[in-house]
Design an enzyme around this catalytic site. Structure first.
Site, PDB file in Angstrom:
ATOM      1  N   ARG A 277     -15.107  17.133  -0.867  1.00  0.00           N
ATOM      2  CA  ARG A 277     -14.148  16.971   0.172  1.00  0.00           C
ATOM      3  C   ARG A 277     -14.163  16.014   1.138  1.00  0.00           C
ATOM      4  O   ARG A 277     -13.463  15.980   2.356  1.00  0.00           O
ATOM      5  CB  ARG A 277     -14.022  18.473   1.075  1.00  0.00           C
ATOM      6  CG  ARG A 277     -13.782  19.551   0.118  1.00  0.00           C
ATOM      7  CD  ARG A 277     -13.555  20.897   1.190  1.00  0.00           C
ATOM      8  NE  ARG A 277     -13.113  22.189   0.228  1.00  0.00           N
ATOM      9  CZ  ARG A 277     -14.003  22.823  -0.184  1.00  0.00           C
ATOM     10  NH1 ARG A 277     -15.472  22.677   0.050  1.00  0.00           N
ATOM     11  NH2 ARG A 277     -13.686  23.866  -0.887  1.00  0.00           N
TER      12      ARG A 277
ATOM     13  N   LYS B  88      -5.335   3.585   2.053  1.00  0.00           N
ATOM     14  CA  LYS B  88      -4.604   4.083   0.522  1.00  0.00           C
ATOM     15  C   LYS B  88      -5.457   4.161  -0.390  1.00  0.00           C
ATOM     16  O   LYS B  88      -5.861   2.887  -0.866  1.00  0.00           O
ATOM     17  CB  LYS B  88      -3.574   3.508   0.549  1.00  0.00           C
ATOM     18  CG  LYS B  88      -2.179   3.845   1.387  1.00  0.00           C
ATOM     19  CD  LYS B  88      -0.998   2.919   0.840  1.00  0.00           C
ATOM     20  CE  LYS B  88       0.474   3.567   1.604  1.00  0.00           C
ATOM     21  NZ  LYS B  88       1.475   2.921   1.152  1.00  0.00           N
TER      22      LYS B  88
ATOM     23  N   GLU C 212       0.999 -11.034  -1.928  1.00  0.00           N
ATOM     24  CA  GLU C 212       0.814 -10.264  -0.673  1.00  0.00           C
ATOM     25  C   GLU C 212       0.710 -11.165   0.497  1.00  0.00           C
ATOM     26  O   GLU C 212       1.073 -10.524   1.744  1.00  0.00           O
ATOM     27  CB  GLU C 212      -0.557  -9.437  -0.947  1.00  0.00           C
ATOM     28  CG  GLU C 212      -0.630  -8.356  -2.011  1.00  0.00           C
ATOM     29  CD  GLU C 212       0.328  -7.246  -1.723  1.00  0.00           C
ATOM     30  OE1 GLU C 212       0.769  -7.225  -0.689  1.00  0.00           O
ATOM     31  OE2 GLU C 212       0.797  -6.461  -2.862  1.00  0.00           O
TER      32      GLU C 212
ATOM     33  N   LYS D 118      -2.451  -6.648   8.473  1.00  0.00           N
ATOM     34  CA  LYS D 118      -2.307  -5.247   8.152  1.00  0.00           C
ATOM     35  C   LYS D 118      -3.089  -4.345   8.912  1.00  0.00           C
ATOM     36  O   LYS D 118      -2.714  -2.967   9.052  1.00  0.00           O
ATOM     37  CB  LYS D 118      -3.350  -5.152   6.566  1.00  0.00           C
ATOM     38  CG  LYS D 118      -3.790  -4.005   5.943  1.00  0.00           C
ATOM     39  CD  LYS D 118      -2.467  -3.538   5.406  1.00  0.00           C
ATOM     40  CE  LYS D 118      -2.701  -2.244   4.515  1.00  0.00           C
ATOM     41  NZ  LYS D 118      -3.425  -2.613   3.065  1.00  0.00           N
TER      42      LYS D 118
ATOM     43  N   GLU E 260       1.857   5.934   7.069  1.00  0.00           N
ATOM     44  CA  GLU E 260       3.028   5.655   6.648  1.00  0.00           C
ATOM     45  C   GLU E 260       4.353   6.707   7.170  1.00  0.00           C
ATOM     46  O   GLU E 260       5.060   6.911   6.445  1.00  0.00           O
ATOM     47  CB  GLU E 260       3.131   5.460   4.949  1.00  0.00           C
ATOM     48  CG  GLU E 260       4.292   4.547   4.707  1.00  0.00           C
ATOM     49  CD  GLU E 260       4.053   4.147   3.047  1.00  0.00           C
ATOM     50  OE1 GLU E 260       5.135   4.660   2.371  1.00  0.00           O
ATOM     51  OE2 GLU E 260       3.072   3.385   3.071  1.00  0.00           O
TER      52      GLU E 260
ATOM     53  N   ARG F 252       4.500   1.641   8.983  1.00  0.00           N
ATOM     54  CA  ARG F 252       3.691   0.929   7.806  1.00  0.00           C
ATOM     55  C   ARG F 252       4.301   0.871   6.581  1.00  0.00           C
ATOM     56  O   ARG F 252       4.104   0.213   5.626  1.00  0.00           O
ATOM     57  CB  ARG F 252       2.444   2.301   7.595  1.00  0.00           C
ATOM     58  CG  ARG F 252       1.628   1.534   6.392  1.00  0.00           C
ATOM     59  CD  ARG F 252       0.275   2.548   6.474  1.00  0.00           C
ATOM     60  NE  ARG F 252      -0.531   1.991   5.222  1.00  0.00           N
ATOM     61  CZ  ARG F 252      -1.844   2.228   5.103  1.00  0.00           C
ATOM     62  NH1 ARG F 252      -2.398   3.114   6.177  1.00  0.00           N
ATOM     63  NH2 ARG F 252      -2.657   1.880   4.178  1.00  0.00           N
TER      64      ARG F 252
ATOM     65  N   ASN G 216       5.491  -2.214   2.000  1.00  0.00           N
ATOM     66  CA  ASN G 216       5.909  -2.149   0.919  1.00  0.00           C
ATOM     67  C   ASN G 216       6.936  -3.035   0.447  1.00  0.00           C
ATOM     68  O   ASN G 216       7.531  -2.924  -0.840  1.00  0.00           O
ATOM     69  CB  ASN G 216       6.593  -0.581   0.505  1.00  0.00           C
ATOM     70  CG  ASN G 216       5.474   0.500   0.719  1.00  0.00           C
ATOM     71  OD1 ASN G 216       4.294   0.116   0.020  1.00  0.00           O
ATOM     72  ND2 ASN G 216       5.571   1.418   1.319  1.00  0.00           N
TER      73      ASN G 216
ATOM     74  N   HIS H  75       7.652  -4.134  -3.242  1.00  0.00           N
ATOM     75  CA  HIS H  75       7.053  -3.081  -3.949  1.00  0.00           C
ATOM     76  C   HIS H  75       8.000  -2.301  -4.644  1.00  0.00           C
ATOM     77  O   HIS H  75       7.460  -1.646  -5.803  1.00  0.00           O
ATOM     78  CB  HIS H  75       6.074  -2.439  -3.195  1.00  0.00           C
ATOM     79  CG  HIS H  75       4.611  -3.217  -2.700  1.00  0.00           C
ATOM     80  ND1 HIS H  75       4.816  -4.444  -2.215  1.00  0.00           N
ATOM     81  CD2 HIS H  75       3.641  -3.067  -3.090  1.00  0.00           C
ATOM     82  CE1 HIS H  75       3.642  -5.039  -2.058  1.00  0.00           C
ATOM     83  NE2 HIS H  75       2.733  -4.153  -2.524  1.00  0.00           N
TER      84      HIS H  75
ATOM     85  N   HIS I  93       7.186  -2.179  -8.446  1.00  0.00           N
ATOM     86  CA  HIS I  93       6.514  -1.283  -9.057  1.00  0.00           C
ATOM     87  C   HIS I  93       7.194  -0.532 -10.146  1.00  0.00           C
ATOM     88  O   HIS I  93       6.477  -0.204 -11.556  1.00  0.00           O
ATOM     89  CB  HIS I  93       6.301   0.203  -8.041  1.00  0.00           C
ATOM     90  CG  HIS I  93       5.169   0.172  -7.028  1.00  0.00           C
ATOM     91  ND1 HIS I  93       5.000   0.932  -5.985  1.00  0.00           N
ATOM     92  CD2 HIS I  93       4.024  -0.740  -7.111  1.00  0.00           C
ATOM     93  CE1 HIS I  93       3.853   0.451  -5.511  1.00  0.00           C
ATOM     94  NE2 HIS I  93       3.409  -0.528  -5.994  1.00  0.00           N
TER      95      HIS I  93
ATOM     96  N   HIS J  87      -0.004  -6.796 -10.770  1.00  0.00           N
ATOM     97  CA  HIS J  87       0.653  -6.216  -9.290  1.00  0.00           C
ATOM     98  C   HIS J  87       1.253  -7.350  -8.696  1.00  0.00           C
ATOM     99  O   HIS J  87       2.445  -7.361  -8.097  1.00  0.00           O
ATOM    100  CB  HIS J  87      -0.440  -5.448  -8.945  1.00  0.00           C
ATOM    101  CG  HIS J  87       0.254  -4.777  -7.493  1.00  0.00           C
ATOM    102  ND1 HIS J  87       1.298  -3.911  -7.448  1.00  0.00           N
ATOM    103  CD2 HIS J  87      -0.095  -5.277  -6.170  1.00  0.00           C
ATOM    104  CE1 HIS J  87       1.502  -3.678  -6.154  1.00  0.00           C
ATOM    105  NE2 HIS J  87       0.569  -4.469  -5.274  1.00  0.00           N
TER     106      HIS J  87
END
Length: 364
Positions: A122, A144, A186, A230, A240, A244, A248, A251, A255, A268
């Protein structure tokens, strides 16, 4: 050179350490943040061959009991099956809640190791040691983590902040040129959404497509300003809920391109480059920013050696369908990050399919 950037969050705090020759100090720095006992090092064969011994020596000399899990390299292995392999090694070596996972690799290794740490017992500690430019400026910080689902990128995951991020610019010496260019996507993103000064620095550089043309001083500035951007955003919005989402930028379309090409044709960063071109063109079509800004963005993406057109075999209807399964969809509407000027961006769900289609038709 060394720069330390703190990431301050409501429930935790950690440092991003940008340090030349920093790999050899991982063990002492890990001990300094209170970690002890067993460490599971996760990497891929290529990266482990270059830097595994340095990391293992640093950790063992600092008193850590180290085991390792070496996974195949590549986005297509970013799956729950790989997470199970990490969990199996954790079980075999009896990792406890006081144990630590160390991710030595690019964004794929970092995301998977973070997710494995988030889900083992956990949640146990994870340390990120990124070895690609893309991971250094983006994937290694912010918490993330996750893996891909056959129907979409990063649909399975969790927020799990690292205890430490160690960035050693020296490891980029062994990074393939294509991967360096991918990381620049990026970096450019941060200039567009957050830091106009960084964007202008990139504009002034003669070349951005190969590390040897960038130079040590500019590289350190790129890492410092990108990581600070960042950290600033994540500190204000860890999970997010609002701000935040601007991270993206590029992206959404990116994506979709990755997914539809099976994560094999474009990497990517290349997909993000294509996505930024699309987002800039959409913003221009909606009169949200100027043609001059669009041209400046396009020029710097080209300077970084990134693609600016869609792969010829893609179908626009397939892209639109894939966009609707993106994890950022809310109430059935696709959310886009769009620029309003160099250094500032916002999120909107008011981009129509007709606008998307008209922009994409110009990108073949």
């Amino acid at each position: 050179m060394k720069t330390v950037i703190p990431v301050e969050l409501p429930q935790t705090q950690y440092d991003i350490n940008i340090a030349t020759d920093g790999l050899q100090y991982l063990g002492p720095w890990l001990a300094a943040v209170g970690r002890q006992g067993k460490v599971l090092l996760v990497s891929n064969p290529v990266i482990f061959k270059h830097y595994g011994e340095t990391i293992l020596n640093s950790l063992t000399e600092a008193g850590f009991e180290v085991c390792q899990c070496i996974l195949p390299a590549g986005e297509r292995y970013k799956t729950l099956r790989s997470i199970e392999k990490i969990h199996n090694v954790a079980f075999e070596n009896r990792l406890e809640r006081s144990s630590t996972l160390v991710a030595l690799g690019g964004g794929v290794i970092g995301d998977m190791t973070g997710f494995a740490a988030a889900t083992w017992l956990r949640g146990i500690a994870v340390v990120q040691v990124p070895t690609s430019l893309l991971a250094m400026v983006d994937a290694s910080m912010g918490g993330k983590t996750g893996v891909n689902h056959p129907q979409g990128k990063n649909l399975i995951g969790a927020f799990h902040q690292p205890s430490l991020v160690l960035i050693d610019p020296n490891v980029l010496a062994t990074l393939p040129g294509r991967e360096f260019r991918a990381g620049m996507a990026e970096v450019i993103k941060y200039g567009i959404i957050w830091n106009e000064g960084l964007f202008e620095q990139l504009e002034q550089a003669k070349r951005l497509d190969q590390m040897r043309y960038v130079g040590e001083e500019l590289l350190h500035d790129i890492l410092k300003h990108s990581c600070q951007a960042k950290a600033d955003v994540v500190s204000q919005d860890e999970k997010e809920a609002g701000l935040r989402a601007i991270l993206n930028y590029g992206h959404t379309i990116g994506h979709a391109v990755e997914s539809l090409t099976g994560y094999k044709l474009v990497n990517h960063g290349e997909a993000v480059g294509i996505g930024m071109v699309a987002a800039g063109a959409i913003a221009t079509a909606m009169d949200l920013w100027s043609q001059t800004a669009t041209d400046r963005q396009l020029a710097i993406i080209k300077k970084a050696g990134l693609p600016t057109q869609l792969p010829a075999n893609l179908n626009i209807d397939d892209i639109l369908t894939t966009l609707r399964s993106d994890k950022k969809v809310q109430s059935g509407k696709v959310r886009f990050v769009l620029p309003k000027r160099i250094g500032a961006a916002f999120v909107t769900d008011q981009v129509t399919d007709d606008i998307i289609r008209s922009v994409l038709e110009t990108m073949f």
